[in-house]
Design an enzyme around this catalytic site. Structure first.
Site, mmCIF file in Angstrom:
data_model
loop_
_atom_site.group_PDB
_atom_site.id
_atom_site.type_symbol
_atom_site.label_atom_id
_atom_site.label_comp_id
_atom_site.label_asym_id
_atom_site.label_seq_id
_atom_site.Cartn_x
_atom_site.Cartn_y
_atom_site.Cartn_z
ATOM 1 N N GLU A 102 -11.691 -3.713 -2.599
ATOM 2 C CA GLU A 102 -10.709 -2.767 -3.104
ATOM 3 C C GLU A 102 -10.523 -2.954 -4.610
ATOM 4 O O GLU A 102 -9.890 -3.906 -5.056
ATOM 5 C CB GLU A 102 -9.377 -2.968 -2.389
ATOM 6 C CG GLU A 102 -9.463 -2.905 -0.873
ATOM 7 C CD GLU A 102 -8.298 -3.615 -0.224
ATOM 8 O OE1 GLU A 102 -7.140 -3.269 -0.532
ATOM 9 O OE2 GLU A 102 -8.539 -4.535 0.588
ATOM 10 N N HIS A 146 -9.839 2.153 0.540
ATOM 11 C CA HIS A 146 -9.776 0.997 1.444
ATOM 12 C C HIS A 146 -10.880 1.051 2.502
ATOM 13 O O HIS A 146 -10.641 0.761 3.674
ATOM 14 C CB HIS A 146 -8.395 0.938 2.100
ATOM 15 C CG HIS A 146 -7.953 -0.438 2.480
ATOM 16 N ND1 HIS A 146 -8.661 -1.234 3.363
ATOM 17 C CD2 HIS A 146 -6.880 -1.177 2.095
ATOM 18 C CE1 HIS A 146 -8.025 -2.387 3.520
ATOM 19 N NE2 HIS A 146 -6.938 -2.378 2.762
ATOM 20 N N HIS A 166 0.810 -1.230 0.000
ATOM 21 C CA HIS A 166 0.000 0.000 0.000
ATOM 22 C C HIS A 166 0.842 1.279 0.000
ATOM 23 O O HIS A 166 0.499 2.258 0.669
ATOM 24 C CB HIS A 166 -0.952 0.006 1.193
ATOM 25 C CG HIS A 166 -2.053 -1.004 1.100
ATOM 26 N ND1 HIS A 166 -2.521 -1.503 -0.089
ATOM 27 C CD2 HIS A 166 -2.797 -1.605 2.070
ATOM 28 C CE1 HIS A 166 -3.505 -2.364 0.139
ATOM 29 N NE2 HIS A 166 -3.688 -2.454 1.446
#
Length: 323
Positions: A288, A173, A103
């Protein structure tokens, strides 16, 4: 409409924007591009917040790892061993998930304060990610625009340009708990995906595309989602220029329905099994939309390379209703 939400330790202010239309109220933070809350009615007209989040800034600073509601980048999901090669050069990234980069690294887009400006029915967040940030090449100019359409659907449109070849993969997210019960395992999921990308012990794709038929990964017909998922599904539609509906999440108790439409080729289903206090494991379902994990090291996957002169564009739409 915006208001001061809090202040970071260095004095940087964080603002909260409230969007409201067609009976839906969404709050977005300039810190991390976080969707703090989404309030929608159930089948009896009772409104509740259907995403996991915190009431104050300290909650997000104290519990950063679950990425609650955050705008994730430069690269959503994992890059194996925190490195990739592009045009003959190897780039080393921050390793913040065992041996891998996750991420965007130690301080990705989710931990940055974005510039915010009002647009019609929404807010536009912008920032410049300098060359070398978290190891990624190129000066990246990024924009994420959050709007509510006439039906009350939340649209998130991403754009980015670069001055040097780089890789980009952006997502939101949010964890959805459509019933507000603190456990989303009973939600029913339908997902237009006939394949997934199986992973190794470090959750890195093996490179294969696995048929979901006859497995617990088959959500082509709606069924209870349960728990135990942190997997990227290969959407049947592939990459598209405009958002196409790919998922529906339904809570039988409240009657709330979430639909997801996207331009992206993949969707990570994560059932929050490792979320800790103040929430319980399985408290929400993350859907996601994304390109595939480790795509920079997998030329057979849809490309995430962005070059100077090109414009990265991605859009995902979250629709809300009842039945």
């Amino acid at each position: 409409m915006s208001e001061l939400f809090g202040t970071l330790s260095d004095g940087t202010p964080v603002h909260r924007w409230t969007l409201e239309r067609a009976g839906v109220r969404v709050r977005v933070l300039s810190y991390g591009g976080i969707v703090q809350s989404v309030e929608v009615p159930d089948r009896d007209g009772r409104r509740a917040d259907v995403v996991l989040g915190f009431a104050d800034l300290d909650g997000y600073l104290t519990h950063p790892e679950p990425y609650f509601g955050a705008l994730v980048g430069r690269y959503a999901n994992r890059i194996a061993r925190g490195r990739f090669a592009l045009d003959g050069r190897t780039y080393a990234l921050a390793r913040n998930n065992g041996p891998n980069s996750l991420h965007g690294g130690e301080r990705g887009f989710d931990k940055r304060v974005w510039d915010a400006a009002e647009v019609e029915h929404g807010v536009r967040l912008t920032r410049v990610s300098p060359d070398g940030e978290e190891g990624f090449p190129g000066r990246l100019e990024v924009a994420a625009t959050y709007t509510l359409d006439e039906a009350g659907a939340l649209r998130i449109a991403y754009e980015a340009v670069t001055d040097a070849p780089t890789v980009v993969n952006l997502t939101n997210h949010s964890y959805f708990d459509l019933g507000g019960s603190g456990h989303a395992g009973g939600h029913e999921l339908r997902l237009a995906a006939s394949r997934l990308t199986p992973v190794d012990a470090d959750l890195i794709p093996t490179g294969a595309l696995q048929d979901v038929s006859g497995t617990r990964f088959d959500f082509r017909r709606a069924r209870a989602v349960g728990t135990g998922y942190d997997h990227n599904f290969v959407l049947d539609k592939g990459v598209t220029d405009t958002p196409v509906e790919v998922a529906e999440l339904y809570d039988p108790a409240s009657g709330r329905v979430l639909t997801v439409a996207t331009t992206e080729p993949g969707l990570q289903l994560y059932t929050a099994d490792h979320v800790g206090a103040p929430f319980a494991p399985g408290a929400g379902v993350a859907l996601e939309t994304q390109h595939f994990p480790d795509s920079p090291n997998r030329p057979e996957f849809p490309s995430t390379v962005l070059r100077p002169g090109e414009v990265f564009r991605s859009e995902t739409v979250y629709g809300f209703g009842t039945r």
